[in-house]
Design a protein around this motif. Structure first.
Motif, PDB file in Angstrom:
ATOM      1  N   LYS A  15       0.827  -1.204   0.000  1.00 20.92           N
ATOM      2  CA  LYS A  15       0.000   0.000   0.000  1.00 20.92           C
ATOM      3  C   LYS A  15       0.862   1.256   0.000  1.00 20.92           C
ATOM      4  CE  LYS A  15      -3.672   2.292   2.631  1.00 20.92           C
ATOM      5  NZ  LYS A  15      -4.550   2.212   3.837  1.00 20.92           N
ATOM      6  N   ARG A  16       1.907   1.281   0.835  1.00 23.62           N
ATOM      7  CA  ARG A  16       2.764   2.463   0.911  1.00 23.62           C
ATOM      8  C   ARG A  16       3.557   2.660  -0.375  1.00 23.62           C
ATOM      9  NH1 ARG A  16       1.785   6.459   3.763  1.00 23.62           N
ATOM     10  NH2 ARG A  16       3.923   6.979   4.375  1.00 23.62           N
ATOM     11  N   PHE A  17       4.023   1.571  -0.956  1.00 22.30           N
ATOM     12  CA  PHE A  17       4.789   1.683  -2.201  1.00 22.30           C
ATOM     13  C   PHE A  17       3.934   2.316  -3.293  1.00 22.30           C
ATOM     14  CE2 PHE A  17       6.164   0.172  -6.340  1.00 22.30           C
ATOM     15  CZ  PHE A  17       7.513   0.475  -6.310  1.00 22.30           C
ATOM     16  N   TRP A  18       2.714   1.823  -3.459  1.00 26.36           N
ATOM     17  CA  TRP A  18       1.845   2.381  -4.504  1.00 26.36           C
ATOM     18  C   TRP A  18       1.342   3.766  -4.148  1.00 26.36           C
ATOM     19  CZ3 TRP A  18       2.517   0.615  -9.003  1.00 26.36           C
ATOM     20  CH2 TRP A  18       2.782  -0.743  -9.207  1.00 26.36           C
ATOM     21  N   ARG A  19       1.377   4.107  -2.867  1.00 24.54           N
ATOM     22  CA  ARG A  19       1.036   5.484  -2.463  1.00 24.54           C
ATOM     23  C   ARG A  19       2.117   6.450  -2.944  1.00 24.54           C
ATOM     24  NH1 ARG A  19       0.795  10.041  -1.584  1.00 24.54           N
ATOM     25  NH2 ARG A  19      -0.036  11.208   0.201  1.00 24.54           N
ATOM     26  N   PHE A  20       3.380   6.065  -2.832  1.00 20.42           N
ATOM     27  CA  PHE A  20       4.483   6.930  -3.233  1.00 20.42           C
ATOM     28  C   PHE A  20       4.793   6.852  -4.724  1.00 20.42           C
ATOM     29  CE2 PHE A  20       6.164   6.360   1.294  1.00 20.42           C
ATOM     30  CZ  PHE A  20       5.739   7.618   1.681  1.00 20.42           C
ATOM     31  N   PHE A  21       4.543   5.701  -5.336  1.00 14.23           N
ATOM     32  CA  PHE A  21       5.036   5.409  -6.677  1.00 14.23           C
ATOM     33  C   PHE A  21       4.663   6.455  -7.731  1.00 14.23           C
ATOM     34  CE2 PHE A  21       4.793   3.246 -10.801  1.00 14.23           C
ATOM     35  CZ  PHE A  21       6.095   2.777 -10.906  1.00 14.23           C
ATOM     36  N   PRO A  22       3.399   6.900  -7.840  1.00 14.24           N
ATOM     37  CA  PRO A  22       3.085   7.887  -8.876  1.00 14.24           C
ATOM     38  C   PRO A  22       3.860   9.192  -8.716  1.00 14.24           C
ATOM     39  CG  PRO A  22       1.084   6.921  -7.973  1.00 14.24           C
ATOM     40  CD  PRO A  22       2.208   6.505  -7.088  1.00 14.24           C
ATOM     41  N   TYR A  23       4.068   9.614  -7.465  1.00 13.92           N
ATOM     42  CA  TYR A  23       4.770  10.869  -7.208  1.00 13.92           C
ATOM     43  C   TYR A  23       6.261  10.744  -7.510  1.00 13.92           C
ATOM     44  CZ  TYR A  23       0.535  12.460  -4.815  1.00 13.92           C
ATOM     45  OH  TYR A  23      -0.744  12.828  -4.521  1.00 13.92           O
ATOM     46  N   THR A  24       6.890   9.713  -6.965  1.00 12.85           N
ATOM     47  CA  THR A  24       8.335   9.576  -7.148  1.00 12.85           C
ATOM     48  C   THR A  24       8.698   9.252  -8.593  1.00 12.85           C
ATOM     49  OG1 THR A  24       8.181   7.255  -6.447  1.00 12.85           O
ATOM     50  CG2 THR A  24       8.734   8.872  -4.765  1.00 12.85           C
ATOM     51  N   THR A  25       7.867   8.477  -9.263  1.00 13.40           N
ATOM     52  CA  THR A  25       8.164   8.127 -10.650  1.00 13.40           C
ATOM     53  C   THR A  25       8.009   9.332 -11.569  1.00 13.40           C
ATOM     54  OG1 THR A  25       7.389   5.874 -10.248  1.00 13.40           O
ATOM     55  CG2 THR A  25       7.606   6.553 -12.536  1.00 13.40           C
ATOM     56  N   THR A  26       6.946  10.119 -11.367  1.00 12.83           N
ATOM     57  CA  THR A  26       6.767  11.326 -12.170  1.00 12.83           C
ATOM     58  C   THR A  26       7.895  12.319 -11.907  1.00 12.83           C
ATOM     59  OG1 THR A  26       4.365  11.016 -12.021  1.00 12.83           O
ATOM     60  CG2 THR A  26       5.140  13.153 -12.799  1.00 12.83           C
TER      61      THR A  26
END
Length: 386
Positions: A76-87
């Motif tokens: 859950k935490r990984f997918w919470r951060f993923f869009p922000y950090t990847t962009t």
């Protein structure tokens, strides 16, 4: 726990201070020489809400098996951060690697190698002791370290919560700060080196946030008179005033110690909502937006900094703080809109995929699949989604 408008406003101001702190390439920094203490603010606040989330989760899942909860939490935490950090990574790669460094001109092998090296940043594993090297987008180390520290803490809490509260947490705080204090061969950079170059600095601050969390709960349980609220408000204002004066001076270990203690006091009062700041900055759409924008500023300002250094030179760039902050704010607003659209698109695709799965499961398998493979596959997918 409901959102706190005053915390969101403070997060926004701290992100501006950190952006200006980084807008220099030498020590002491030109703007807010001690401004990196804003990182402690973000981690401590995040730590307090982390423990509130843990308590809420325990109430919701009381009496159930929590053996696999760390995996669920990490996902859950990984997918919470993923869009922000990847962009943010793609923005940095476009500006720094392709525009400034022009890495594609160094040959296909060098370009692919740099892409592979930067991949660890997208996976939230990088400048925190797991991989040697530096992040393309430097501030993302904090997100990476928070992710690892929180997952590690959840593993401890699931198995040994009482031991954590009674022994592990206070021992970590005492030993961690003692190690930092007694390394004689380094100055305050040890705090930014030994305890940053690994997730230990964030883990230590999150353990310290547990005591803030306990104090917040005690403070919330007290019914204060007007004089009590006034006294807490004065104390809160004094802490933030001293912190503001502190960031104007070059950092040192004594200042860092004092700053962390002041932050703990200010954050405790701030989150307890027992001071006038809760009335001055109630939870509202504009405060929530500032809170979200603070994260966007934190993730994008490094890229804008690198562009200014490339355009004006590292020394001359400092003469343009206002245009720099304006550029950071403009890019952050666009970044936030883009990420939200990506998240909405991802949720829509996920909902469409799940609806299609449900529709397929409604078909009688006798004609479509005599051996029952569809049932086995859907059962496997279903167990993985729970």
């Amino acid at each position: 726990m409901k959102r706190n408008g005053a915390v969101d406003v403070c997060k926004f101001l701290c992100s501006i201070v950190i952006a200006l702190f980084h807008f220099s390439n030498s020590a002491p920094r030109v703007y807010f020489p001690h401004g990196n203490i804003g990182v402690e603010f973000f981690v401590l606040v995040s730590g307090v809400y982390f423990f509130y989330g843990w308590e809420r989760m325990k109430r919701q899942r009381a009496g159930t098996d929590m053996t696999f909860y760390p995996y669920e939490f990490a996902k859950k935490r990984f997918w919470r951060f993923f869009p922000y950090t990847t962009t943010a990574f793609l923005l940095s790669f476009l500006v720094i690697r392709l525009y400034i460094q022009r890495s594609y001109k160094k040959g296909a092998y060098a370009f692919v190698n740099q892409c592979a090296e930067s991949l660890w940043e997208v996976l939230l594993i990088g400048k925190n002791g797991m991989v040697k090297g530096t992040f393309l987008n430097g501030p993302v180390w904090t997100v990476s370290a928070m992710f690892l520290a929180e997952v590690f803490l959840i593993c401890i809490l699931v198995r040994w919560e009482k031991a954590f509260c009674a022994c592990i947490c206070p021992a970590t705080v005492l030993i961690g700060f003692a190690v930092w204090r007694n390394i004689e061969s380094a100055n305050n950079e040890v705090w930014m080196g030994f305890t940053t170059f690994g997730a230990f600095r964030v883990f230590l601050l999150t353990c310290l946030a547990y005591f803030c969390y306990c104090l917040v709960n005690r403070l919330k349980a007290v019914r204060l008179t007007f004089k009590g609220v006034l006294a807490l408000s004065v104390c809160e204002a004094a802490c933030f005033a001293l912190l503001f004066l502190m960031v104007l001076y070059p950092e040192s270990r004594p200042l860092r110690y004092a700053g962390i203690l002041l932050l703990c006091a200010a954050i405790t009062i701030l989150i307890s909502e027992q001071s006038f700041s809760a009335k001055l900055f109630p939870d509202a759409p504009w405060t929530r937006y500032l809170g979200e924008l603070s994260f966007a500023i934190y993730l994008t300002h490094w890229t804008i900094r690198q562009y200014y250094f490339y355009r004006y030179g590292a020394e001359e760039a400092c003469a343009h703080p206002y245009s720099y902050i304006f550029a950071v704010l403009a890019v952050s607003v666009v970044f936030l809109v883009l990420v939200k659209r990506l998240i909405q698109g991802g949720r829509a695709l996920s909902a469409e995929y799940m609806a299609e799965m449900v529709e397929n499961e409604s078909i009688t398998p006798s004609d479509q699949n005599p051996v029952g493979v569809s049932d086995n596959l859907s059962n496997a997918c279903g167990s993985g989604m729970k």
